[in-house]
Every structure is written in structure tokens, then in C-alpha cells.
Design a protein around this motif. Structure first.
Motif, short mmCIF file in Angstrom:
data_model
loop_
_atom_site.label_atom_id
_atom_site.label_comp_id
_atom_site.label_asym_id
_atom_site.label_seq_id
_atom_site.Cartn_x
_atom_site.Cartn_y
_atom_site.Cartn_z
N LEU A 91 0.85 -1.18 0.00
CA LEU A 91 0.00 0.00 0.00
C LEU A 91 0.89 1.24 0.00
CD1 LEU A 91 -3.03 0.63 0.13
CD2 LEU A 91 -2.80 0.80 2.58
N PRO A 92 0.76 2.12 -0.99
CA PRO A 92 1.70 3.23 -1.14
C PRO A 92 1.39 4.46 -0.30
CG PRO A 92 0.17 3.24 -2.96
CD PRO A 92 -0.16 2.03 -2.11
N ILE A 93 0.44 4.36 0.61
CA ILE A 93 0.04 5.52 1.41
C ILE A 93 -0.05 5.11 2.89
CG2 ILE A 93 -1.20 6.70 -0.43
CD1 ILE A 93 -3.79 5.44 0.59
N PRO A 94 -0.02 6.09 3.79
CA PRO A 94 -0.22 5.77 5.20
C PRO A 94 -1.58 5.11 5.42
CG PRO A 94 0.59 8.01 4.96
CD PRO A 94 0.23 7.51 3.58
N ALA A 95 -1.67 4.23 6.41
CA ALA A 95 -2.92 3.51 6.65
C ALA A 95 -3.22 3.41 8.14
CB ALA A 95 -2.85 2.12 6.04
N LEU A 96 -4.49 3.54 8.46
CA LEU A 96 -4.98 3.30 9.81
C LEU A 96 -5.90 2.09 9.75
CD1 LEU A 96 -5.51 3.96 12.79
CD2 LEU A 96 -7.29 5.56 12.02
N PHE A 97 -5.51 1.02 10.44
CA PHE A 97 -6.34 -0.18 10.57
C PHE A 97 -7.12 -0.08 11.87
CE2 PHE A 97 -3.60 -2.04 7.50
CZ PHE A 97 -4.23 -3.18 7.01
N VAL A 98 -8.41 -0.26 11.80
CA VAL A 98 -9.23 -0.39 13.00
C VAL A 98 -9.87 -1.77 12.89
CG1 VAL A 98 -11.15 0.53 14.34
CG2 VAL A 98 -9.64 2.09 13.08
N LYS A 99 -9.56 -2.63 13.89
CA LYS A 99 -9.98 -4.02 13.81
C LYS A 99 -10.88 -4.39 14.97
CE LYS A 99 -5.92 -5.65 14.03
NZ LYS A 99 -4.77 -6.53 14.04
N SER A 100 -11.77 -5.36 14.71
CA SER A 100 -12.58 -5.91 15.79
C SER A 100 -11.73 -6.92 16.56
CB SER A 100 -13.82 -6.61 15.22
OG SER A 100 -13.46 -7.76 14.50
N ALA A 101 -12.06 -7.11 17.82
CA ALA A 101 -11.37 -8.10 18.64
C ALA A 101 -11.56 -9.50 18.06
CB ALA A 101 -11.86 -8.03 20.08
N SER A 116 4.80 5.51 1.56
CA SER A 116 5.01 5.65 2.98
C SER A 116 4.94 4.31 3.70
CB SER A 116 3.94 6.58 3.54
OG SER A 116 4.00 6.60 4.94
N ARG A 117 5.65 4.19 4.79
CA ARG A 117 5.55 3.00 5.64
C ARG A 117 4.74 3.32 6.91
NH1 ARG A 117 8.44 -1.32 4.85
NH2 ARG A 117 10.02 -1.41 3.27
N ASP A 118 4.13 4.46 6.96
CA ASP A 118 3.36 4.86 8.13
C ASP A 118 2.10 4.02 8.25
OD1 ASP A 118 5.21 6.86 8.57
OD2 ASP A 118 4.03 8.37 7.53
N ARG A 119 1.87 3.48 9.45
CA ARG A 119 0.63 2.78 9.70
C ARG A 119 0.37 2.74 11.20
NH1 ARG A 119 1.58 -3.68 9.05
NH2 ARG A 119 3.24 -3.86 10.57
N GLU A 120 -0.88 2.61 11.53
CA GLU A 120 -1.31 2.40 12.91
C GLU A 120 -2.35 1.30 12.89
OE1 GLU A 120 -2.51 5.62 15.42
OE2 GLU A 120 -1.16 7.00 14.40
N VAL A 121 -2.33 0.50 13.91
CA VAL A 121 -3.31 -0.58 14.05
C VAL A 121 -3.95 -0.44 15.42
CG1 VAL A 121 -3.65 -3.07 14.11
CG2 VAL A 121 -1.91 -2.10 12.60
N HIS A 122 -5.27 -0.39 15.44
CA HIS A 122 -6.02 -0.30 16.69
C HIS A 122 -7.05 -1.41 16.74
CE1 HIS A 122 -4.37 3.62 17.80
NE2 HIS A 122 -4.40 3.87 16.50
N VAL A 123 -7.14 -2.08 17.87
CA VAL A 123 -8.12 -3.14 18.08
C VAL A 123 -9.17 -2.63 19.06
CG1 VAL A 123 -8.50 -5.50 18.89
CG2 VAL A 123 -6.38 -4.91 17.69
N LEU A 124 -10.43 -2.75 18.67
CA LEU A 124 -11.53 -2.35 19.55
C LEU A 124 -11.96 -3.56 20.37
CD1 LEU A 124 -13.54 -0.20 16.99
CD2 LEU A 124 -11.82 0.56 18.63
N GLU A 125 -11.52 -3.59 21.60
CA GLU A 125 -11.80 -4.74 22.48
C GLU A 125 -13.29 -4.97 22.65
OE1 GLU A 125 -9.51 -6.85 23.35
OE2 GLU A 125 -7.96 -5.58 22.45
N GLY A 126 -13.67 -6.24 22.72
CA GLY A 126 -15.07 -6.61 22.95
C GLY A 126 -15.96 -6.45 21.73
N THR A 127 -15.38 -6.27 20.55
CA THR A 127 -16.18 -6.05 19.35
C THR A 127 -16.14 -7.25 18.42
OG1 THR A 127 -14.31 -4.99 18.23
CG2 THR A 127 -15.84 -3.55 19.41
N LYS A 128 -17.15 -7.34 17.53
CA LYS A 128 -17.25 -8.41 16.55
C LYS A 128 -17.35 -7.80 15.16
CE LYS A 128 -19.40 -11.76 19.49
NZ LYS A 128 -20.02 -13.06 19.42
N HIS A 129 -17.02 -8.62 14.18
CA HIS A 129 -17.15 -8.23 12.77
C HIS A 129 -18.58 -8.50 12.35
CE1 HIS A 129 -15.48 -7.60 8.70
NE2 HIS A 129 -16.47 -8.40 8.34
N LEU A 130 -19.34 -7.45 12.10
CA LEU A 130 -20.76 -7.63 11.74
C LEU A 130 -21.03 -7.27 10.31
CD1 LEU A 130 -22.39 -6.18 14.94
CD2 LEU A 130 -22.01 -8.56 14.37
#
Length: 109
Positions: A63-73, A95-109
Motif C-alpha cells: 500500500l503506497p500511502i499511510p494507513a490506519l487499521f481499525v480491527k474488531s477483537a 510511505s511506511r506509516d501505519r497504525e493498528v487499533h483493536v476495539l476490544e469486545g467487538t465483533k465483525h458484523l
């Protein structure tokens, strides 16, 4: 609309589509917001079984751009997640910029 402030975003399969759009339009997006993205398809119960990384272009090019991942637990750490973490973003052109965040207690709906 300022073309320098356009972001690619999507949820689930839409996150894979947003990543593909970013690879397919170099310079077209400032960054990506990928919400619980689905980047590996595994259909082990069909005959013949199907295993594929999606979208292939993103897995190959990165991926050639910065990315923010928001993931379900629920999806954190599964095969899809492990494969995606290997490429986002890996492009030497971008860019190699990225952040990954996990939302605890969540499901993929």
C-alpha cells in the motif's frame, strides 16, 4: 474538493476495495482508513477449496500511502489479519506509516 485531501476508506470487503483503489490510483489518495478489512479469502469447505489473498495487487505491490487499521477483537490475529499485517504498507515507493487499533469486545458484523 481539494484533491490533496482525498482518503480511501472501507469496512470489511470494502476495506480491501479501498486498498485496491489506493494501489490503482497512485497519488490519488492521501491515506487509507481500513475498518476490519478482509484481505484473505479462505473457502476450505468448498470443492475444490479456495485460498487467495485479495486484492492480489496490494499483496504484491504494498500500500503506497499511510494507513490506519481499525480491527474488531473477533478478527484480531486470525489468518486474514496476519496476512494483511505483512503488506500494509510495504511499498518502497510510498510511505511506511501505519497504525493498528483493536476495539476490544467487538465483533465483525
Amino acid at each position: 474538493c481539494d484533491p490533496g485531501n482525498v482518503y480511501a476508506a472501507g469496512f470489511s470487503f470494502g476495506a480491501a476495495t479501498a486498498a485496491l483503489a489506493a494501489v490503482g490510483s497512485p497519488g490519488g489518495f492521501r491515506a487509507a482508513l481500513l475498518l476490519d478489512g478482509w484481505f484473505h479469502i479462505s473457502l476450505s469447505k468448498v470443492k475444490p477449496p479456495v485460498e487467495m489473498d485479495f486484492p492480489e495487487e496490494v499483496h504484491v505491490e504494498g500500500l503506497p500511502i499511510p494507513a490506519l487499521f481499525v480491527k474488531s477483537a473477533e478478527c484480531n490475529g486470525n489468518e486474514n489479519d496476519r496476512r494483511a499485517q505483512g503488506w500494509v504498507p510495504l511499498s518502497e515507493k510510498g510511505s511506511r506509516d501505519r497504525e493498528v487499533h483493536v476495539l476490544e469486545g467487538t465483533k465483525h458484523l
